[in-house]
Design a protein around this motif. Structure first.
Motif, PDB file in Angstrom:
ATOM      1  N   UNK A   1      29.308  28.001  11.516  1.00  0.00           N
ATOM      2  CA  UNK A   1      30.162  26.878  11.890  1.00  0.00           C
ATOM      3  C   UNK A   1      29.871  25.589  11.152  1.00  0.00           C
ATOM      4  N   UNK A   2      28.945  25.610  10.215  1.00  0.00           N
ATOM      5  CA  UNK A   2      28.673  24.427   9.397  1.00  0.00           C
ATOM      6  C   UNK A   2      29.537  24.452   8.150  1.00  0.00           C
ATOM      7  N   UNK A   3      30.113  23.308   7.807  1.00  0.00           N
ATOM      8  CA  UNK A   3      30.854  23.165   6.558  1.00  0.00           C
ATOM      9  C   UNK A   3      30.223  22.004   5.804  1.00  0.00           C
ATOM     10  N   UNK A   4      29.761  22.305   4.591  1.00  0.00           N
ATOM     11  CA  UNK A   4      29.049  21.330   3.780  1.00  0.00           C
ATOM     12  C   UNK A   4      29.969  20.820   2.671  1.00  0.00           C
ATOM     13  N   UNK A   5      29.998  19.496   2.496  1.00  0.00           N
ATOM     14  CA  UNK A   5      30.745  18.846   1.427  1.00  0.00           C
ATOM     15  C   UNK A   5      29.706  18.191   0.522  1.00  0.00           C
ATOM     16  N   UNK A   6      29.703  18.537  -0.766  1.00  0.00           N
ATOM     17  CA  UNK A   6      28.685  18.006  -1.675  1.00  0.00           C
ATOM     18  C   UNK A   6      29.324  17.624  -3.000  1.00  0.00           C
ATOM     19  N   UNK A   7      28.817  16.539  -3.584  1.00  0.00           N
ATOM     20  CA  UNK A   7      29.295  16.084  -4.889  1.00  0.00           C
ATOM     21  C   UNK A   7      28.153  15.382  -5.612  1.00  0.00           C
ATOM     22  N   UNK A   8      28.235  15.382  -6.922  1.00  0.00           N
ATOM     23  CA  UNK A   8      27.224  14.709  -7.733  1.00  0.00           C
ATOM     24  C   UNK A   8      27.864  14.177  -9.007  1.00  0.00           C
ATOM     25  N   UNK A   9      27.242  13.134  -9.568  1.00  0.00           N
ATOM     26  CA  UNK A   9      27.635  12.643 -10.882  1.00  0.00           C
ATOM     27  C   UNK A   9      26.491  12.846 -11.871  1.00  0.00           C
ATOM     28  N   UNK A  10      25.542  13.685 -11.515  1.00  0.00           N
ATOM     29  CA  UNK A  10      24.333  14.053 -12.255  1.00  0.00           C
ATOM     30  C   UNK A  10      23.242  12.991 -12.192  1.00  0.00           C
ATOM     31  N   UNK A  11      23.556  11.805 -11.718  1.00  0.00           N
ATOM     32  CA  UNK A  11      22.534  10.782 -11.487  1.00  0.00           C
ATOM     33  C   UNK A  11      22.184  10.746 -10.006  1.00  0.00           C
ATOM     34  N   UNK A  12      23.202  10.819  -9.179  1.00  0.00           N
ATOM     35  CA  UNK A  12      22.975  10.854  -7.739  1.00  0.00           C
ATOM     36  C   UNK A  12      23.964  11.847  -7.122  1.00  0.00           C
ATOM     37  N   UNK A  13      23.648  12.254  -5.919  1.00  0.00           N
ATOM     38  CA  UNK A  13      24.502  13.206  -5.224  1.00  0.00           C
ATOM     39  C   UNK A  13      24.496  12.935  -3.737  1.00  0.00           C
ATOM     40  N   UNK A  14      25.546  13.377  -3.082  1.00  0.00           N
ATOM     41  CA  UNK A  14      25.660  13.193  -1.633  1.00  0.00           C
ATOM     42  C   UNK A  14      26.101  14.514  -1.022  1.00  0.00           C
ATOM     43  N   UNK A  15      25.499  14.837   0.104  1.00  0.00           N
ATOM     44  CA  UNK A  15      25.863  16.034   0.853  1.00  0.00           C
ATOM     45  C   UNK A  15      26.155  15.602   2.286  1.00  0.00           C
ATOM     46  N   UNK A  16      27.265  16.088   2.827  1.00  0.00           N
ATOM     47  CA  UNK A  16      27.614  15.804   4.226  1.00  0.00           C
ATOM     48  C   UNK A  16      27.901  17.139   4.892  1.00  0.00           C
TER      49      UNK A  16
END
Length: 182
Positions: free
Chosen positions: A41-56
């Motif tokens: 039931x977990x859905x992970x959204x992740x993105x990066x620009x190769x310098x920093x990244x965010x995961x929710x």
């Protein structure tokens, strides 16, 4: 992959990660959000620009079929803002190249990016979690952010680094000549 989520929750997740997604990246994979739906039931959204990244991570989501997809983050957010219903259903086609999105009377599809072309974030070890009060993080960043390099010729120095040292959070910034720590 198939899951159903409230429109407000997917928009909240996209708004949280959109800051690291370039609108005109040097590589198309850097314009993507990697969405991972897990059977628990977990859905992970992740993105990066190769310098920093965010995961929710959104929890307690109705996941019918687990899987991973990569979609253009800005296009997905724009489409979610135009939907007419609170319930959103996202499903990956069997050929893994198209994603069907339904919300009320609206239905559309998007091209899925090949997962090999989308960088993934490093993962933490099992059972590792970091929770910090927002006030503490804001105070630490505010204390050092004026010392971060402000010029346009070295964008890799436009950052504040947060790290743990002996069970304490340390914030660092540099202008290329000196380092300030809080």
């Amino acid at each position: 992959m198939k899951f159903s989520i409230l429109r407000t929750r997917i928009l909240g997740a996209l708004d949280a990660i959109i800051g690291v997604v370039d609108k005109k990246p040097t590589h198309p994979g850097l314009a993507c959000v990697r969405i991972t739906a897990e059977a628990n039931g977990n859905v992970q959204f992740a993105a990066t620009n190769l310098v920093s990244g965010i995961r929710r991570i959104e929890t307690s989501i109705e996941v019918t079929r687990a899987g991973v997809i990569a979609l253009n983050a800005h296009d997905l957010r724009d489409r979610m803002q135009k939907t007419d219903s609170d319930d959103v259903s996202i499903s990956l086609a069997k050929d893994s190249t198209r994603v069907a999105i339904r919300s009320g009377a609206m239905a559309f599809s998007m091209s899925a990016f090949p997962l090999d072309d989308v960088p993934s974030l490093a993962s933490f070890g099992e059972g590792v979690a970091v929770e910090l009060p927002g006030v503490l993080v804001a105070r630490a960043i505010g204390a050092v952010s004026n010392y971060a390099y402000q010029g346009e010729d070295r964008p890799n120095q436009h950052q504040v680094r947060l790290r743990a040292v002996n069970a304490r959070m340390v914030a660092e910034a540099s202008d290329g000549h000196r380092v300030i720590m809080f």
